[in-house]
Design an enzyme around this catalytic site. Structure first.
Site, short mmCIF file in Angstrom:
data_model
loop_
_atom_site.label_atom_id
_atom_site.label_comp_id
_atom_site.label_asym_id
_atom_site.label_seq_id
_atom_site.Cartn_x
_atom_site.Cartn_y
_atom_site.Cartn_z
N GLU A 89 -13.92 9.31 -0.36
CA GLU A 89 -14.58 10.60 -0.56
C GLU A 89 -13.88 11.69 0.27
O GLU A 89 -13.09 11.37 1.16
CB GLU A 89 -16.05 10.48 -0.13
CG GLU A 89 -16.85 9.42 -0.87
CD GLU A 89 -17.27 9.84 -2.29
OE1 GLU A 89 -16.67 10.77 -2.85
OE2 GLU A 89 -18.19 9.22 -2.84
N ASP A 109 -13.36 -0.58 -6.09
CA ASP A 109 -14.48 -0.08 -5.30
C ASP A 109 -15.76 -0.73 -5.82
O ASP A 109 -15.78 -1.31 -6.91
CB ASP A 109 -14.57 1.46 -5.32
CG ASP A 109 -14.52 2.04 -6.73
OD1 ASP A 109 -14.55 1.28 -7.73
OD2 ASP A 109 -14.45 3.28 -6.85
N ASN A 145 -15.15 15.48 -7.22
CA ASN A 145 -14.99 16.00 -5.85
C ASN A 145 -13.65 15.62 -5.25
O ASN A 145 -13.44 15.75 -4.04
CB ASN A 145 -16.14 15.49 -4.96
CG ASN A 145 -16.10 13.97 -4.78
OD1 ASN A 145 -15.27 13.29 -5.38
ND2 ASN A 145 -17.00 13.45 -3.96
N HIS A 176 -12.33 12.55 -5.17
CA HIS A 176 -12.20 11.19 -4.64
C HIS A 176 -11.36 10.32 -5.57
O HIS A 176 -11.26 10.57 -6.76
CB HIS A 176 -13.57 10.57 -4.32
CG HIS A 176 -14.38 10.12 -5.50
ND1 HIS A 176 -15.73 9.86 -5.40
CD2 HIS A 176 -14.07 9.88 -6.80
CE1 HIS A 176 -16.18 9.45 -6.58
NE2 HIS A 176 -15.20 9.46 -7.44
P1 PGA Z 1 -15.51 9.25 -14.31
O1 PGA Z 1 -15.48 8.98 -12.75
O2 PGA Z 1 -14.34 8.50 -14.88
O3 PGA Z 1 -16.83 8.66 -14.75
O4 PGA Z 1 -15.40 10.70 -14.50
C1 PGA Z 1 -14.30 9.09 -12.06
C2 PGA Z 1 -14.58 8.89 -10.61
O5 PGA Z 1 -15.59 9.42 -10.12
O6 PGA Z 1 -13.76 8.23 -9.95
#
Ligand code: PGA
Length: 242
Positions: A144, A72, A137, A139
């Site tokens: 999302e 991404d 959340n 995702h």
């Molecule tokens: P993080 O993010 O590893 O910084 O918790 C994970 C994500 O949002 O995919």
């Protein structure tokens, strides 16, 4: 591939998490040197990448023939921004591997993001391994809440929490509004999927993703459709799995 499966759960002591996942990844790529994989960025994989870099400094060369595909990318951060996924992945891992693997980032610096997303959708076909983080959340990548399991790689509007993470947690110079993500369809087509989850703050969302019924409010829950899903969780993240 639509009935939910039980994922393979690897629940690890926090101190052993990065070393265990790093060993398994090196083992995979040594068994299959031309592995095509996507890798996440974020706080979760940082210790894994530090450990991989350390391991490779000692024994070297494991990733020489592998291909890393961008998972991404923020659509509207300038090249070189420290929060950019390509910048971060290079800094934390790829630039520290000798020789580095081939890297195919998502091209967000041209004039047509929709075209770049379509092009990356082709690149993201036939992944051997999709390695993913889990957002608070639900995702995965920038799929999302509201994403469907059959969606391709595409330009998306980001959830507010993702936009805020760019500046507050990852040091972006400005708040991005969109991103391009490898879609759930390509992720579910990968030969194997690993979901990386650490920390007590992820316990509820991990439970939502792997125990409760699947649904669009938690795109990670669709990963259970995959017959070869492994969740690498530390004990804190796994504390609500029961
Ligand atoms: P993080 O993010 O590893 O910084 O918790 C994970 C994500 O949002 O995919």
């Amino acid at each position: 591939m639509s009935a939910p499966n039980a994922p393979a759960l690897r629940i690890l002591a926090p101190a052993a998490w990065a070393a265990t996942v790093a060993d398994e990844l090196v083992e995979r790529v040594r068994a299959e040197p031309r592995l095509r994989l996507c890798l996440p960025t974020g706080d979760t994989p940082s210790p894994l990448y530090a450990r991989l870099a350390e391991l490779e400094r000692a024994r070297g060369g494991s990733f020489a023939q592998a291909t890393v595909v961008g998972l991404d990318e923020w659509a509207d951060l300038p090249p070189g921004d420290p929060a950019r996924c390509d910048v971060r992945l290079r800094r934390e891992l790829l630039d520290r591997l000798v020789p580095p693997p081939r890297f195919i980032p998502i091209d967000v610096d041209g004039s047509d993001d929709e075209a770049a997303a379509r092009e990356h959708d082709e690149v993201a076909r036939n992944l051997d391994l999709a390695v993913l983080g889990l957002g608070m959340n639900g995702h995965v990548g920038f799929n999302e809440p509201g994403s469907r399991p059959d969606e391709p790689t595409r330009l998306v509007r980001l959830a507010l929490s993702s936009r805020e993470a760019a500046t507050a947690r990852y040091g972006a110079a400005r708040t991005p509004s969109g991103g391009i993500t490898v879609g759930m369809a390509r992720i579910l087509e990968a030969r194997e999927v690993w979901l990386l989850v650490t920390g007590e703050h992820k316990a509820a969302v991990l439970r939502r993703a792997v125990v409760e019924p699947e649904g669009p409010d938690c795109p990670a829950s669709y990963l259970r459709r995959h017959p070869r899903l492994t969740v690498f969780a530390d004990e804190a993240a796994a504390s609500l799995l029961g």
